[in-house]
Motif scaffolding. Structure first.
Motif, PDB file in Angstrom:
ATOM      1  N   VAL A 163      -3.809  -8.301  -0.215  1.00 33.82           N
ATOM      2  CA  VAL A 163      -4.481  -7.283   0.173  1.00 33.82           C
ATOM      3  C   VAL A 163      -4.220  -7.690   1.316  1.00 33.82           C
ATOM      4  O   VAL A 163      -3.941  -6.792   2.340  1.00 33.82           O
ATOM      5  N   VAL A 197       1.009  -0.879   0.271  1.00 35.00           N
ATOM      6  CA  VAL A 197      -0.141   0.064   0.149  1.00 35.00           C
ATOM      7  C   VAL A 197       1.045   1.405  -0.421  1.00 35.00           C
ATOM      8  O   VAL A 197       2.127   1.181   0.575  1.00 35.00           O
ATOM      9  N   TYR A 206      -2.311   1.031  -4.939  1.00 38.39           N
ATOM     10  CA  TYR A 206      -1.613  -0.384  -4.144  1.00 38.39           C
ATOM     11  C   TYR A 206      -0.641  -0.554  -5.743  1.00 38.39           C
ATOM     12  O   TYR A 206      -0.395  -0.275  -6.297  1.00 38.39           O
TER      13      TYR A 206
END
Length: 120
Positions: A116, A5, A10
């Motif tokens: 993620v 991040v 991203y």
């Protein structure tokens, strides 16, 4: 898949195979003859968004890709990876069209979600 991040976006590092798999999946979606409304509901984006992402993922033969992606772009990639295998009547048809197997596509989708989670 590498994912970090950075400032609300991203940064995603992809291998050559991952880049080509994602690009192939997105290309399948660009060829669909569906309404703009259905495209947004089913895939979370407009056809122009798909076209732009395909362009960013031009076939890369040696280096893979590193992309700055918005959460919406990442979602578009995930949905393409997850839903495109369902559009083919057989594993053979999918492999013939994309050059990959459905488990590779679904595996990359799961890997994306795990990346993620790790970055969050």
């Amino acid at each position: 898949m590498r994912l970090a991040v950075k400032g609300g976006a991203y940064v995603v590092g992809l291998t050559v195979a991952q880049t080509n798999l994602i690009r192939g999946s997105l290309l399948v979606l660009t060829e669909l003859e569906i309404s703009p409304e259905r495209m947004i509901v089913q895939f979370g984006c407009q056809k122009s968004d798909l076209d732009a992402m395909v362009e960013r993922l031009n076939p890369i033969t040696r280096t893979g890709a590193e992309l700055d992606l918005t959460p919406g772009e990442l979602r578009m990639i995930y949905l393409a990876l997850w839903q495109v295998p369902e559009m083919f009547g057989s594993e053979e048809a999918f492999h013939t069209r994309l050059g990959f197997f459905t488990e590779e596509t679904r595996g990359l989708a799961r890997e994306l979600l795990a990346a993620v989670d790790r970055a969050a």
